[in-house]
Enzyme design. Structure first.
Site, PDB file in Angstrom:
ATOM      1  N   LYS A 159      25.063   1.062   9.424  1.00 30.14           N
ATOM      2  CA  LYS A 159      25.525  -0.108  10.182  1.00 30.14           C
ATOM      3  C   LYS A 159      24.824  -1.367   9.668  1.00 30.14           C
ATOM      4  O   LYS A 159      23.611  -1.338   9.415  1.00 30.14           O
ATOM      5  CB  LYS A 159      25.212   0.113  11.667  1.00 30.14           C
TER       6      LYS A 159
ATOM      7  N   SER B 212      29.799  -1.164  19.564  1.00 29.75           N
ATOM      8  CA  SER B 212      29.821  -2.033  18.413  1.00 29.75           C
ATOM      9  C   SER B 212      29.752  -1.322  17.056  1.00 29.75           C
ATOM     10  O   SER B 212      30.123  -1.917  16.052  1.00 29.75           O
ATOM     11  CB  SER B 212      28.664  -3.035  18.493  1.00 29.75           C
TER      12      SER B 212
ATOM     13  N   SER C 190      26.982   1.665  22.112  1.00 24.25           N
ATOM     14  CA  SER C 190      27.564   1.369  20.796  1.00 24.25           C
ATOM     15  C   SER C 190      27.594   2.499  19.789  1.00 24.25           C
ATOM     16  O   SER C 190      28.246   2.372  18.762  1.00 24.25           O
ATOM     17  CB  SER C 190      26.845   0.186  20.171  1.00 24.25           C
TER      18      SER C 190
HETATM   19  N1  GLN Z   1      29.546  -2.849  24.576  1.00 22.16           N
HETATM   20  C1  GLN Z   1      28.208  -3.192  24.911  1.00 22.16           C
HETATM   21  C2  GLN Z   1      27.990  -4.663  24.679  1.00 22.16           C
HETATM   22  O1  GLN Z   1      28.904  -5.305  24.332  1.00 22.16           O
HETATM   23  C3  GLN Z   1      27.230  -2.359  24.146  1.00 22.16           C
HETATM   24  C4  GLN Z   1      26.945  -2.840  22.787  1.00 22.16           C
HETATM   25  C5  GLN Z   1      25.890  -2.052  22.097  1.00 22.16           C
HETATM   26  O2  GLN Z   1      25.554  -0.939  22.516  1.00 22.16           O
HETATM   27  N2  GLN Z   1      25.340  -2.646  21.058  1.00 22.16           N
HETATM   28  O3  GLN Z   1      26.918  -5.170  24.839  1.00 22.16           O
END
Ligand code: GLN
Length: 483
Positions: free
Chosen positions: A76, A151, A175
């Protein structure tokens, strides 16, 4: 070999049935063939990968061994790899080249891994669909009209589309687990503190954790063995023993208890998701596990709590992008102050700006007690819910996401709808618990559905043993999308 598990790939490499160079080239071919449709990768690192593969082949020839020797992975794009761009899918870091390796990168390199490239994500890991990437979409390999999740959308899509053997993602509020569920692969968020965050670009430092996305639980255990452990460079990494997670997989599940939180099967849960998840729990029962209903009464406050605390932390973490120290600088400014504001205006996307504003607001004088402090208190209540539940069970099972992968664009106009879709994943981050997402079925639209398992802090061993037992008895994780 594109569909082989990490464990299978490693065995083939060791037995010299295939070389790492051949394998690496085959993955680059695959990426060339499908990634214009999937959009998983942000940048490839072909020359270095082939060098790493050659060196792995030399080592294998001379009888050396390492846990990931010669295995092609994707990372990532918020994990620093020395000499390689780390953009966080943001314009502001578009040209940022990492000056050092993150601790996990160092560990992967020492374990002999071949890094194919850096993969797509929501900008600064803020999002649940990968639609917030400043560069391009990552699409769901099962249906290109649907999101890959976020994400770590690129990390999950790359594994599902067979563009790497496994990948690393990060999980601040789901994420790793949610995109893994949407793409039909296995995702593990380790306990907060299990894996060093040194060299992970920070979003919300009290919640962020790095973890693997793989084809199987066994592969996750293997990756976790490599990346775990205390790191003097990250004072939040825990000084706890790291067991052999692979060695613990075959544990007998009889006598273990699965907790089923009643709040996770309430309004808003899609009927097909509920059916698949309940079938998954039944499967665990047929493996000898007992079930018990548990209650996590503060679940209804989890989304609000998470978005207050995560935004607060993000607003301070992202203050470093000021055009001076990191990343791009606006060219058009007549004063220092305007340089700061222009840089941030040009460099950040909509969602990142929204969160900086929200976070700054909840930390500001007069509102701190009402929002941030209260959020911290509710976080403790959420943690206590889990402490109580784990008095009567070993793992908790439920859905990962209330719906299968939604349509591209469906939730972009309404951030609140997007935030609400994180309901089942964010509590684990607030409480610091490890969480696993494994495929447990498909919707009528042929989109994967994920089963989430949670365990006590630092009890990944039980989590992985239950997930592995499940995968030994089922075949959901062996399905691949046709591209
Ligand atoms: N969907 C969550 C957010 O938008 C989690 C994102 C993540 O785990 N980085 O913050």
């Amino acid at each position: 070999m594109h569909q082989a598990t990490l464990t299978q790939v490693r065995d083939k490499l060791r037995k010299k049935e295939i070389s790492s160079v051949e394998l690496t080239k085959a993955f680059f071919k695959r990426i060339e063939a499908v990634d214009s449709k999937v959009g998983a990768y942000l940048h490839l690192i072909e020359d270095e990968a082939l060098e790493q593969a050659k060196s792995a082949d030399r080592k294998i020839k001379s009888g050396e061994d390492a846990p990931l020797l010669g295995v092609p992975l994707a990372i990532k794009d918020l994990i620093c790899m020395q000499g390689v761009k780390t953009t966080c899918a943001s314009r502001i870091l578009e040209n940022f080249v990492a000056p050092y390796d993150a601790t996990v990168m160092k560990k992967l390199k020492e374990a002999g891994a071949v890094i194919l490239g850096k993969v797509n994500m929501d900008e600064f890991a803020m999002g649940s669909s990968n639609e917030n990437s400043a560069f391009h979409l990552a699409r769901n390999p099962w249906n290109f009209d649907h999101v890959a999740g976020g994400s770590s959308g690129g990390s999950a899509a790359a594994v599902a589309a067979q563009e790497c053997v496994a990948s690393l993602g990060s999980d601040t509020g789901g994420s790793i687990r949610q995109p893994a569920a949407f793409c039909g692969v296995t995702g593990l968020k380790p306990t907060y503190g299990r894996v060093s965050r040194f060299g992970l670009v920070a979003f919300a430092s009290s919640l962020d954790q790095i973890g693997p996305i793989t084809r199987t639980v066994e592969d996750s255990a293997l990756m976790l063995n490599v990346i775990s452990g205390h790191d003097p460079m990250d004072s939040t990494s825990a000084e706890v023993e790291v067991p052999d997670f692979v060695g613990g997989l075959e544990r007998d599940l009889k006598g273990l208890t699965v907790g089923i939180p009643k709040e996770y099967f309430a309004d808003g849960l899609d009927a097909e998701v509920e059916k698949a998840v309940r079938a998954g729990i039944q499967q665990l029962q047929s493996l000898g596990m007992k079930t018990v209903e548990v209650s996590l009464p503060h679940t209804e406050h989890a989304v609000a709590t998470y978005y207050i605390l995560a935004c607060a932390e993000a607003s301070t973490n992202l203050s470093r992008y000021d055009g001076v120290r990191f990343g791009n600088r606006s060219e058009e400014s007549d004063s220092l102050f305007n340089m700061y504001t222009n840089t941030r205006e040009e460099g950040f996307g909509e969602e990142v700006k929204r969160r900086i504003l929200l976070g700054t607001f909840v930390l500001s004088s007069g509102y701190y007690d009402a929002y941030y402090l209260k959020g911290q208190k509710v976080r403790t209540l959420i943690k206590q819910d889990f402490d109580r539940a784990f008095e009567v069970c070993d793992v908790i099972a439920g859905p990962v996401s209330p719906v299968p992968a939604f349509k591209i664009g469906e939730k972009m106009e309404d951030p609140l709808q997007m935030y609400l879709s994180d309901i089942y994943t964010i509590s684990a981050n607030l409480a610091g618990l490890p969480g696993l997402s494994i495929p447990c079925g498909q919707s009528s639209g042929k989109l994967p559905i994920g089963l989430q398992l949670l365990a006590k802090t630092f009890d990944e061993a039980t989590l992985l043993a239950v997930g592995h037992g499940y995968q030994q008895a089922t075949d959901h994780h062996t399905r691949f999308p046709e591209l």
